[in-house]
Design a protein around this motif. Sequence first.
Motif, PDB file in Angstrom:
ATOM      1  N   ALA A  49       0.830  -1.204   0.000  1.00  0.00           N
ATOM      2  CA  ALA A  49       0.000   0.000   0.000  1.00  0.00           C
ATOM      3  C   ALA A  49       0.863   1.253   0.000  1.00  0.00           C
ATOM      4  N   GLU A  50       1.967   1.178   0.738  1.00  0.00           N
ATOM      5  CA  GLU A  50       2.837   2.351   0.814  1.00  0.00           C
ATOM      6  C   GLU A  50       3.448   2.677  -0.545  1.00  0.00           C
ATOM      7  N   THR A  51       3.900   1.634  -1.259  1.00  0.00           N
ATOM      8  CA  THR A  51       4.499   1.909  -2.569  1.00  0.00           C
ATOM      9  C   THR A  51       3.466   2.461  -3.547  1.00  0.00           C
ATOM     10  N   LEU A  52       2.184   2.255  -3.254  1.00  0.00           N
ATOM     11  CA  LEU A  52       1.140   2.800  -4.124  1.00  0.00           C
ATOM     12  C   LEU A  52       0.781   4.230  -3.726  1.00  0.00           C
ATOM     13  N   GLY A  53       1.504   4.756  -2.751  1.00  0.00           N
ATOM     14  CA  GLY A  53       1.329   6.159  -2.401  1.00  0.00           C
ATOM     15  C   GLY A  53       0.403   6.415  -1.224  1.00  0.00           C
ATOM     16  N   ALA A  54      -0.010   5.343  -0.517  1.00  0.00           N
ATOM     17  CA  ALA A  54      -0.962   5.526   0.572  1.00  0.00           C
ATOM     18  C   ALA A  54      -0.279   6.117   1.803  1.00  0.00           C
TER      19      ALA A  54
END
Lengths: 274, 247
Positions: free
Chosen positions: A176-181
């Motif tokens: 999720a973090e790598t998707l910008g969350a």
Amino acid sequence: MPKTKPVDRRGSGIPGILWLPAGLGLAFLVLPLIALIGQVPWAQLGSIVVTSDVAQSLGLSLECGIGATIVCLVLGVPLAWVLARSGGWHPVLRRGLRALVTVPLVMPPVVGGIALLLLLGRRGLIGTYLDAWFHIDLPFTTPAVIISESFVAMPFLVLAVEGALRAADRRLEDAAETLGASRWMIFRRVTLPLVAPGVTAGAVLCFARALGEFGATITFAGNFPGVTRTMPIAAYLALETDPPAAYVISLVLLVVSIGVLFAMRDRWVSGLTS
Amino acid sequence: MSALSTRASGLDAVIVVERPAFRLDLALAVPPGTVTAVVGPNGSGKSTTLRALAGLLRMTSGHIRLGDRVLDEGDLHVTAASRGAGVVFQDYLLFPHLSALENVAFGLHAHGMPHKAALGQAREWLDRFALADFAGIRPGQLSGGQAQRVALARAMVLEPELLLLDEPMAALDASTRVEVRAELAAKLRSYGGSTVLVTHDPTDALALADEVVVLDHGSVVQRGPVRAVARAPVNDYVAGLFGSGAA
């Protein structure tokens, strides 16, 4: 002749001598319930519920149980979160924190009630200021019932949610973090849904514990009809004045407990708590 | 030095990560439109490389630049959430509680796109990846190949300049691997950014990559165009790696 069914060759492996205490143990757990159900005045059930203060205490119990569950969710889920993610902390700090959370689970509820009184009572650690500054006097009010129940029930929720959080795959949070969350979005959209079954289980346990709360409630909140007299307290009092009402209240509480057990069947009865 | 350097293009990285009894030291230059495979056994530093590039791990030293953006250098560290590398994780790590469509739309939501627009754009990508029929399906019900496509769509919907693939074939069973690998190769060929692929399987490198870097215990053993490395391995280790995999 050997048995024709493909039975485990070890059989049950239960030594004969254990059957007697095992049977007594089961009877010890079940017979009281049978005795209770046998005494319930089924014919007058409806009229007792309507005329006595059964309905009143039931309403109050549900209201306070739901209130306590909400308090536990709002405070307990974040606390479980911190506990589950405290892996990098010093072990003493981490274990100490978990021990503190577990204390209300093992402590006599009456002690909890006295402790709450000393904290929030009119001369209490915080109660002094609540009274002086805001004229808030918590003991012996409905909010006091909710506070007592929350105090006793919160560990159930925290431990259930913490277990779920530990079991959740943290790599999904990386994804999720790598998707910008943002962290908040990861919490809301990924982690919370993943642990939702644990949160539900914790909330149900928490509600059941709150509903049955007696010791802390009667100590901190007292026993005022319609204000703090919850079902367990009403049942205890009715035993002297109106035994059939006590039996009816007990039956209601028993049914709720069995309902909780039913809701939890996949987690508890099958032994899948880990 | 800086005055002489021309405008960088693609990925330019020097990754140094030190841990007790382990040191990763790897330079990577991946021009846009090309694929570099980092190949090595478990514990060679592949995953660390990928996590560093994704921003999930802070390097001990070195730098990571992408086009004219500096992602890591000295004290500067662009977080994983803001650097925008597309990552296809090992096991894909699709969100199990979201449908394929919602998985692909997740990054668009995270970047503030309104709900409807995000779902619309995610649907376009599912169409493009021949996944239109699976939009409403949860990841648990997708086959390995489908899950890989959803994971790739989820990473590519944000049109990243850097795409990172972590063992993209490891979760597939042998019977579907060849077909899925060919599909993935086609998708990577049409992708305009820099791709870094991490794998223990040289077959993946041969099928998907232009350049290969063979890593062992955190150091580069050999590097070069994939076929050149396969044809002329510098030592027995690389020879064994490609000899067994280049079937």
